[in-house]
Every structure is written in C-alpha cells, then in structure tokens.
Motif scaffolding. Sequence first.
Motif, PDB file in Angstrom:
ATOM      1  N   TYR A 301       0.777  -1.097   0.065  1.00 55.18           N
ATOM      2  CA  TYR A 301      -0.017   0.096  -0.058  1.00 55.18           C
ATOM      3  C   TYR A 301       0.876   1.032   0.020  1.00 55.18           C
ATOM      4  CZ  TYR A 301      -3.721  -3.145   1.030  1.00 55.18           C
ATOM      5  OH  TYR A 301      -4.815  -4.392   1.052  1.00 55.18           O
ATOM      6  N   SER A 302       2.189   1.038  -0.285  1.00 50.93           N
ATOM      7  CA  SER A 302       2.855   2.340   0.004  1.00 50.93           C
ATOM      8  C   SER A 302       2.853   3.298  -1.369  1.00 50.93           C
ATOM      9  CB  SER A 302       4.515   1.877   0.083  1.00 50.93           C
ATOM     10  OG  SER A 302       4.840   1.036  -1.191  1.00 50.93           O
ATOM     11  N   GLY A 303       2.231   2.772  -2.396  1.00 56.26           N
ATOM     12  CA  GLY A 303       1.992   3.486  -3.804  1.00 56.26           C
ATOM     13  C   GLY A 303       0.631   4.470  -3.520  1.00 56.26           C
ATOM     14  N   ALA A 304       0.574   5.040  -4.479  1.00 55.78           N
ATOM     15  CA  ALA A 304      -0.740   5.979  -4.594  1.00 55.78           C
ATOM     16  C   ALA A 304      -2.094   5.126  -4.857  1.00 55.78           C
ATOM     17  CB  ALA A 304      -0.535   7.002  -5.591  1.00 55.78           C
ATOM     18  N   GLY A 305      -2.077   4.035  -5.306  1.00 58.64           N
ATOM     19  CA  GLY A 305      -3.163   3.196  -5.635  1.00 58.64           C
ATOM     20  C   GLY A 305      -3.229   2.854  -6.918  1.00 58.64           C
ATOM     21  N   SER A 306      -4.407   2.105  -7.281  1.00 58.62           N
ATOM     22  CA  SER A 306      -4.475   1.921  -8.629  1.00 58.62           C
ATOM     23  C   SER A 306      -4.863   2.918  -9.771  1.00 58.62           C
ATOM     24  CB  SER A 306      -5.495   0.390  -8.845  1.00 58.62           C
ATOM     25  OG  SER A 306      -6.420   0.939  -8.629  1.00 58.62           O
ATOM     26  N   HIS A 307      -5.041   2.574 -10.875  1.00 61.41           N
ATOM     27  CA  HIS A 307      -5.545   3.348 -11.905  1.00 61.41           C
ATOM     28  C   HIS A 307      -7.156   3.175 -12.006  1.00 61.41           C
ATOM     29  CE1 HIS A 307      -1.371   3.135 -13.161  1.00 61.41           C
ATOM     30  NE2 HIS A 307      -1.533   4.527 -13.496  1.00 61.41           N
TER      31      HIS A 307
END
Length: 335
Positions: A301-307
């Motif tokens: 979950y370290s990223g911004a999320g999916s598209h």
Amino acid sequence: MTTKISRAVVAAAAAAAMMATPSLTTPAHAAPMPSAPIASPNAVVAKLGSRGATVKSIQYNLYKVGLLSSDSITSYYGTKTQAAVKKFQDLRGRKMTGVVTKYDYALITKFGAAVKPAAKTPAAKKPTSQNTVVAKLGSRGATVKSIQYNLYKVGLLSSDSITSYYGTKTQAAVKKFQDLRGRKMTGVVTKNDYALITKFGAAAKATKPRVRLDGRCLTGRAICIDKGDRKMYWVINGSVKATYQVRTGRASLPTRSGSFQVYLKHPNWYSTLYHVYMPYTMFFSGGQAVHYSSEFARIGYSGAGSHGCVNMNSRSDAKWLYSQVRVGDKVIVTA
C-alpha cells in the motif's frame, strides 16, 4: 687401509645417529644429518618468490614442526615462509639466510616426517539449520503469509497486514514476538522462529473479524469489495468463501462504487493505456477490473493506488478466484 677403516666407522656412527627420532629443540651440534650424501648441498631449492610443489612440501613440514600456520601452506614462498625458514635455520645453528638449500630441505623434511602435525584449530561452527533464514524484510510468498497469519492469531499483527509481503509492519511484529520469547530481536525469521510462531499461532484461537456484507451480497454469486477496509470477499448466497486484501483506485482515479456485473474475463489482458499485463482480469465497469497486480505485490500500500482497478497481491489467489467467477456474476463495490 687405515683411512678406509676410519671412514667406515664414521659412516656407521652416522647411520646409527640417524635411527634416533630428531628433536627440533636438540642442541644444534647434535642435529641429525641426512641419511645419504647430498650432491651440491648448498644448491638453492627455494627462496623468496619461488612457487610449486617443493615450496608446498617445505611449508607443510614447517607447519608440522610448529613454525608455520596451516593457512600459509600456499605453494608460494612469501615473507612468512622466509621467516619460518630463518627460524628453523636458527634453531639448527645454521646461518639464517631464509633460503632453502638442498641440505636445509633434507633437514626440514626429516624433522617434519618425525613429528605429528600441529593440532588443527577448530573450525568455526557453521550455523545450524535452525538458524537458516526463512523470511526477512522484502520476502514474499506463502511462507510469509503463514507467518503473518500466525502473528495475527497471537495478537501481534492486524488482519489487513496478511498480504504475503514481508514489510515493516511484519518486521515489527516479528521483533515483538522475538522479544516476548526472550530471543534476539532481529526482525528476521529463522527456522527456529518460524517453528515457534507456528506453534503459538496453532495454540491461539483466531478471532474471526466480523464481515459486514452489503445486503446485495447476501444472495446469488457476488464479488463484494469494501474500499474503506481494503477487503474483497467472494460470496455465494451470503456465505463468504474467500477473503482478500485488495488495492483500489487512487484519489484521482477512484474505483467506482455501485452494483455491477462481470462482463468480460481474460487470463492475461494487456493494457495499451498503461502498457502493463493484467493477469486474471475480470472487467466489471468500463475499463475497471479485478486482476492480479505485480506492483501491488511488490510495494503493497506504499504507492498512490491503482488506476481504478481492484488489485490482488497474490497470483495464486487471483488465479483461483478467476476460475470460480463466471461472466454475469455480481460485483458490489462499497465505500
């Protein structure tokens, strides 16, 4: 005639002397002579910079009499070998040249043959198999998921951290477990740690989290996605068959909430928009789909999320769900 007899007596005496076991600490004047006359006794056999089997033999015999360490038996005549030769020559009352002549070689060989090798230094203990690393920060897979599940059962990890990826939350939970068990807090799971975690996990009753399903999920076949809890459930007639951790759309590209149906399935869809493969894709709303994401598996979950898609972090879980879901099954997405 007298000369011949004298020589014979000397030879016999020398031969008798050779029968005694030599001692490196014997006074130099009592040094045993080589058992046979040596042609050109002062000829050089080895010196600083020499290499080969003869050098190795010299080193081995100097090691046996305690003048050289075993790790210096290299077949190369360096400064350590030179120093050992000088020491040997000094003990035998010979000129300390550091150069091995034929005569020196015969003496070194003779003394080496007469003594047992120096006791070997005990080898450093190899780590036991119980100290073999099973999982650590950055690891992923079924073993990590098992560790996380058991840490969750003993109350050291939250259920939403059962992701099959060994991140900082799992590392912290492992350290806490190790501390409670009086073990070194490494945050790395060895075979021994794994056995303990499994044992305590098996002994603890897992508190099943209450699943609050949307009413639309209580009938028929449905994929139910709770964006707030980051959970997805595979439900048949109100019975939860499987639960998954998922990643949904980022703030700028949110996953749409509502009631949908799976309208297309593909085992390995390729996105021409984002140039990435989407294994086990199940489309439910325009370009939004449930599918496995290698990025989610890698960074959690370290990223911004999916598209906008609903990402799964386990390829095997995604494959299994794909095999169960049919085109036409409901997809319920709630905030």
